[in-house]
Design a protein around this motif. Structure first.
Motif, short mmCIF file in Angstrom:
data_model
loop_
_atom_site.label_atom_id
_atom_site.label_comp_id
_atom_site.label_asym_id
_atom_site.label_seq_id
_atom_site.Cartn_x
_atom_site.Cartn_y
_atom_site.Cartn_z
N THR A 50 37.56 -58.72 18.77
CA THR A 50 37.82 -58.04 20.05
C THR A 50 38.15 -59.05 21.13
O THR A 50 39.11 -58.87 21.90
N ALA A 51 37.40 -60.14 21.20
CA ALA A 51 37.65 -61.18 22.20
C ALA A 51 39.04 -61.79 22.01
O ALA A 51 39.79 -61.97 22.98
N LYS A 52 39.40 -62.09 20.77
CA LYS A 52 40.72 -62.68 20.49
C LYS A 52 41.83 -61.71 20.85
O LYS A 52 42.86 -62.11 21.41
N THR A 53 41.64 -60.44 20.54
CA THR A 53 42.65 -59.42 20.86
C THR A 53 42.82 -59.29 22.37
O THR A 53 43.95 -59.22 22.87
N MET A 54 41.71 -59.28 23.10
CA MET A 54 41.79 -59.17 24.56
C MET A 54 42.48 -60.39 25.17
O MET A 54 43.26 -60.26 26.12
N ASN A 55 42.20 -61.56 24.63
CA ASN A 55 42.87 -62.77 25.12
C ASN A 55 44.37 -62.70 24.85
O ASN A 55 45.18 -63.09 25.70
N TRP A 56 44.74 -62.21 23.67
CA TRP A 56 46.16 -62.07 23.36
C TRP A 56 46.82 -61.07 24.30
O TRP A 56 47.90 -61.34 24.84
N CYS A 57 46.16 -59.93 24.52
CA CYS A 57 46.69 -58.93 25.44
C CYS A 57 46.85 -59.51 26.84
O CYS A 57 47.85 -59.26 27.51
N ALA A 58 45.87 -60.27 27.27
CA ALA A 58 45.94 -60.90 28.60
C ALA A 58 47.13 -61.84 28.69
O ALA A 58 47.82 -61.89 29.71
N SER A 59 47.39 -62.57 27.61
CA SER A 59 48.52 -63.51 27.63
C SER A 59 49.86 -62.79 27.69
O SER A 59 50.86 -63.37 28.13
N GLN A 60 49.91 -61.53 27.27
CA GLN A 60 51.14 -60.75 27.29
C GLN A 60 51.30 -59.94 28.57
O GLN A 60 52.36 -59.39 28.83
N CYS A 61 50.24 -59.89 29.37
CA CYS A 61 50.21 -59.02 30.55
C CYS A 61 50.92 -59.66 31.74
O CYS A 61 50.70 -60.82 32.06
#
Length: 67
Positions: free
Chosen positions: A22-33
């Motif tokens: 979950t943490a890795k996914t949220m970090n990835w999403c943040a990098s795309q935002c």
């Protein structure tokens, strides 16, 4: 503290893996935002998950609670 069973430990380990993913996914999403506010919120949420993983891992690595 009472000792936990091997099955309980396995369930906790599964949850730790889920928190990490979950943490890795949220970090990835943040990098795309593109939105700075949303990016910041996702990064904070990811950090909270990472801290939970670290705290629980540290606790189980230094103690022997398994039956």
């Amino acid at each position: 503290m009472n000792e936990i069973t091997l099955r309980e430990l396995m369930m906790i380990e599964d949850e730790l893996r889920a928190e990490s993913i979950t943490a890795k996914t949220m970090n990835w999403c943040a990098s795309q935002c593109q939105d700075a506010g949303m990016r910041s919120m996702l990064e904070r949420m990811a950090e909270q998950h990472q801290l939970r993983v670290a705290e629980l891992s540290q606790y189980f690595n230094r103690t022997d609670h398994v039956q």
